[in-house]
Each structure stands twice: as C-alpha cells, then as structure tokens.
Scaffold this motif. Structure first.
Motif, mmCIF file in Angstrom:
data_model
loop_
_atom_site.group_PDB
_atom_site.id
_atom_site.type_symbol
_atom_site.label_atom_id
_atom_site.label_comp_id
_atom_site.label_asym_id
_atom_site.label_seq_id
_atom_site.Cartn_x
_atom_site.Cartn_y
_atom_site.Cartn_z
ATOM 1 N N UNK A 170 5.744 -11.606 -6.928
ATOM 2 C CA UNK A 170 4.965 -10.522 -7.517
ATOM 3 C C UNK A 170 4.645 -9.491 -6.436
ATOM 4 N N UNK A 171 4.367 -8.276 -6.889
ATOM 5 C CA UNK A 171 3.914 -7.219 -5.997
ATOM 6 C C UNK A 171 2.479 -6.869 -6.327
ATOM 7 N N UNK A 172 1.605 -6.912 -5.339
ATOM 8 C CA UNK A 172 0.172 -6.698 -5.538
ATOM 9 C C UNK A 172 -0.282 -5.506 -4.703
ATOM 10 N N UNK A 173 -0.869 -4.513 -5.367
ATOM 11 C CA UNK A 173 -1.355 -3.336 -4.661
ATOM 12 C C UNK A 173 -2.667 -3.653 -3.945
ATOM 13 N N UNK A 174 -2.782 -3.241 -2.698
ATOM 14 C CA UNK A 174 -3.981 -3.511 -1.915
ATOM 15 C C UNK A 174 -4.019 -2.575 -0.718
ATOM 16 N N UNK B 84 0.876 -1.170 0.000
ATOM 17 C CA UNK B 84 0.000 0.000 0.000
ATOM 18 C C UNK B 84 0.910 1.215 0.000
ATOM 19 N N UNK B 85 0.764 2.068 -1.019
ATOM 20 C CA UNK B 85 1.693 3.180 -1.092
ATOM 21 C C UNK B 85 1.298 4.233 -2.101
ATOM 22 N N UNK B 86 2.265 5.045 -2.456
ATOM 23 C CA UNK B 86 2.064 6.145 -3.392
ATOM 24 C C UNK B 86 1.570 5.627 -4.738
ATOM 25 N N UNK B 87 0.797 6.468 -5.431
ATOM 26 C CA UNK B 87 0.214 6.087 -6.715
ATOM 27 C C UNK B 87 1.278 5.772 -7.761
ATOM 28 N N UNK B 88 2.458 6.320 -7.615
ATOM 29 C CA UNK B 88 3.496 6.110 -8.623
ATOM 30 C C UNK B 88 4.076 4.706 -8.594
ATOM 31 N N UNK B 89 3.834 3.959 -7.517
ATOM 32 C CA UNK B 89 4.379 2.604 -7.411
ATOM 33 C C UNK B 89 3.483 1.644 -8.187
ATOM 34 N N UNK B 90 4.066 0.958 -9.153
ATOM 35 C CA UNK B 90 3.319 0.042 -9.993
ATOM 36 C C UNK B 90 3.550 -1.410 -9.550
ATOM 37 N N UNK B 91 2.549 -2.269 -9.731
ATOM 38 C CA UNK B 91 2.746 -3.696 -9.427
ATOM 39 C C UNK B 91 3.931 -4.251 -10.227
ATOM 40 N N UNK B 92 4.593 -5.255 -9.686
ATOM 41 C CA UNK B 92 5.762 -5.817 -10.357
ATOM 42 C C UNK B 92 5.680 -7.342 -10.370
ATOM 43 N N UNK B 93 6.526 -7.918 -11.187
ATOM 44 C CA UNK B 93 6.576 -9.374 -11.301
ATOM 45 C C UNK B 93 8.012 -9.803 -11.539
ATOM 46 N N UNK B 94 8.442 -10.809 -10.824
ATOM 47 C CA UNK B 94 9.776 -11.373 -10.990
ATOM 48 C C UNK B 94 9.699 -12.880 -10.930
#
Length: 388
Positions: free
Chosen positions: A176-180, A162-172
């Motif tokens: 993975x990074x999931x916004x919530x 959970x963070x700033x709007x500029x942070x986009x989900x990622x995948x490696x």
C-alpha cells in the motif's frame, strides 16, 4: 507527454555507498548549478537515507551528492551502531535471553536487537532537516519522495510518501501507499535490518527493513507519476545465477545462512520486478493503439545501473576494518576471511570500504556516460519503442 524521471535507490546496508558513486558521476554530467533531475525519488533500507538527503537538497544536485559523498567517506561503524564492549554484548545477551524467555511465554526482552543503533538515531537528528522536503515540493522542485518499510503485524510492504496533492494513496497485492510527512522514524524503520536493528513503531504497527516483502519495488515510482525510471542497485547484474557448485564438506555457518537470507531480502525482488516491467513494455508495444488506450498498461523506460564487481569479494579485504567487538561477534556466528563475507558486506560501515564502493559506482557510471546522459536528457520513448 512530459518526462518525469524517477530514481529508485535499493536496500543493502553499507552497500548503499555504491549508489553515492553513481550519483557523483551523474552530477558531473549535469550543469554545475543544475537542480536535481529526479523529480520522483524512492528509497528503501539504506537507500532511504540517500533518497532523503537528495530530497532535502533538490535545489542543487551537486550539493546533495557532495554531502552524501562526505558523509559516507567518513563513516565509521560507531556512527551506525554501538561498537563498545558493553553496547555490543549487552544487547547480544539480552537478545538471547529474550529468545529463551519467549519459549515460556515471557516477552519482556523481545524488543532488543543484536545491535544498538542509537548512534544512527543521533546522526539523523543532526544531519536530516526533513522539513525541507515539503518546501521543495511546494516550490515544484520535488514531485514526491517515498520511503518503504515492512509491517511486522500486517505483513504488508508500506510505502510512506510525501508529494504533490495529485498523488493518491494506492493499494496492491500485499503493498500500500500511505501519504504522510516523512520523518527520521520512517528512515529508521526502512533501514532496520531484521535481527540486527530494532523495529520502529509508526502509528499502530512496528516496521522493519523495507526490502522485506517488497515484491514490486518499481511500482511506487510509477504510482507517483514517474514516466522514466533510473534504478541504482547494489547487486552485480553480470553474476550468473547458476554458479558452479563447489564441494562443501562442512555445514553452513550461521554467518553464511544470514548472508544468504539477506541476499534473498535485498536482491531477488528487484530482478523479478525488472523482468516483469520489460515483458509488459514488449506486450504494450505489440498492442493496437485502441486497445492500449483502453487498458491501464503503459510503457516505462527503465535504466538499471549495478556494480561491475562482486561486493562480497571487496568486503573480504576490509573485514579487519571493523571494530574488534563486531569482529568477535561475527566470528562467534562463523564469519572468517571468506566465510560470511556476504553478511560482512551489509554491516561493514567503515570509511575505507565505503570509499572503495563509491569509487566503483563512480567508474561504472562514467563508463556509461553517454547512455545515462541520453536517458536523462531525452523525452520518453514513443509507442512501439521498447527499451533494451
């Protein structure tokens, strides 16, 4: 480049009390009314609980740390899991029955764990106002909070953030990074020790302890924009990996095997990831400026703080502090005064033990006072400089 400091709080069950001592010392290094100096906070397993408390109390770093200090020092095992006779052995019997029934294709009891962590659920509902996380983000006090859990279905390490709007989900690779919006269920999932605590369902999948399959614990902080990172681990860095082998004439107990497995889950990935970061830093420092600008590689300044003493040896002295029901359960799987101390060090959520770990963390941080202050207060190193 503006400095944005990330904080990584690793997993380790009750060992996470050590982190509180380190944070307590760092808070004393800051001005009395200072905001939290860590704009990116990443928590895994029990470290996720500490991370969430800090994210909720971004306005006053000292207040957040004082709250953690008070909670951990007054901890008792019955605030984390049921320690009464019925609660302990009912779950154990059901778990064993579930294993037996699963061999003939009946899975009705497979959602039972060795311990019932319903007291922790009640505690989090009482002390964790998660709605304040977004308030602190909106005010610019917090850039991002992440909580990592391991998906039992997908096999992926999932970082909920959970963070700033500029942070986009990622995948490696396997992560993975999931916004919530971070909630208590994410904290429970991240700290669900395998076998001991029940898996938590989030959306379509069941999740367990975030340290499992977390092959790149530092990457989450980097993905969320941290330029410098403080890692507070729970494994002594001065312990030699090639320990002298002793003659052992007995087969390892279940407790020894479980402790070894937990060490593999909680300790190995961070050490490997740190080694990789240091090598990348040296490689980037040797690259020509033109090549460096075209690549996606960048240097990351990292400060690692770990215990100066063996936590297993500390845990040996506090085994009797556990409720008799838990001592009996541990004795059934082969725990004695020394045998199985590693397993005990993860489950021993008792005030005296936690206070000892807090004091150790506090002393360790004080001994590195100038190094820590310099790291937090100065700008990132320039191109060509490599952290030691």
């Amino acid at each position: 480049m503006n400095k944005r400091i990330g904080l990584i709080l690793t997993g380790g069950g009750a060992r996470a009390a050590y982190q509180v001592g380190v944070l307590k010392a760092i808070a004393e290094f800051q001005p009395r009314r200072a905001q939290n100096p860590f704009q990116v906070i990443c928590g895994t397993s029990a470290g996720a609980l500490n991370a969430a408390v800090l994210a909720v109390n971004m306005r006053s770093f000292r207040k957040g740390v004082r709250y953690l200090d008070r909670v951990w020092k007054s901890f008792h095992a019955d605030q984390v899991y049921r320690t009464d006779f019925v609660g302990v052995f009912n779950n154990t019997v059901l778990w064993l029955a579930g294993l037996a029934l699963s061999t003939i294709g009946i899975n009705r009891l497979m959602n039972v764990s060795l311990l019932d962590n319903s007291p922790l659920i009640e505690l989090l509902e009482e002390i964790m106002p998660c709605e304040k996380i977004q308030e602190n983000i909106d005010m610019g006090l917090l850039h991002a909070l992440s909580i990592t859990a391991s998906g039992y279905g997908s096999g992926q390490s999932v970082t909920f953030y959970q963070g700033s709007e500029e942070i986009m989900p990622w995948e490696g690779t396997r992560r993975i990074g999931v916004k919530t919006n971070i909630e208590n269920r994410h904290l429970l999932a991240s700290s669900a020790l395998p076998f001991f605590f029940p898996a938590i369902k989030i959306n379509r999948e069941y999740f367990g302890d975030g340290s499992m399959r977390q092959i790149a614990p530092i990457s989450s902080a980097m993905q969320m924009g941290a330029t410098s990172i403080v890692v507070i681990g729970v494994n002594p860095s001065n312990e030699k990996l090639s320990k002298q082998r002793e003659d052992i004439d007995h087969y390892p107990t279940l407790a020894q095997i479980a402790g070894h497995a937990l060490n593999s889950i909680f300790l190995d990935s961070m050490e490997v990831d740190l080694e990789r970061v240091y090598k990348i830093n040296k490689l980037v420092a040797m690259m020509p400026e033109e090549l460096r600008s075209r690549s996606n590689l960048r240097q990351v300044d990292v400060l690692v703080i770990t215990p100066s003493q063996s936590i297993e040896k500390i845990a040996e002295h506090y085994l009797k502090e556990l409720p008799w029901t838990i001592r009996l359960l541990l004795r059934m799987v082969g725990t004695s005064h020394k045998s199985g101390a590693t397993l005990v060090s993860y489950l021993l959520s008792e005030g005296k033990y936690c206070r000892t770990l807090i004091d150790l963390g506090y002393r360790d941080a004080l001994s590195r006072r100038e190094e820590i202050r310099y790291f937090i207060e100065t700008q990132p190193f320039k191109d060509g400089e490599v952290p030691q």
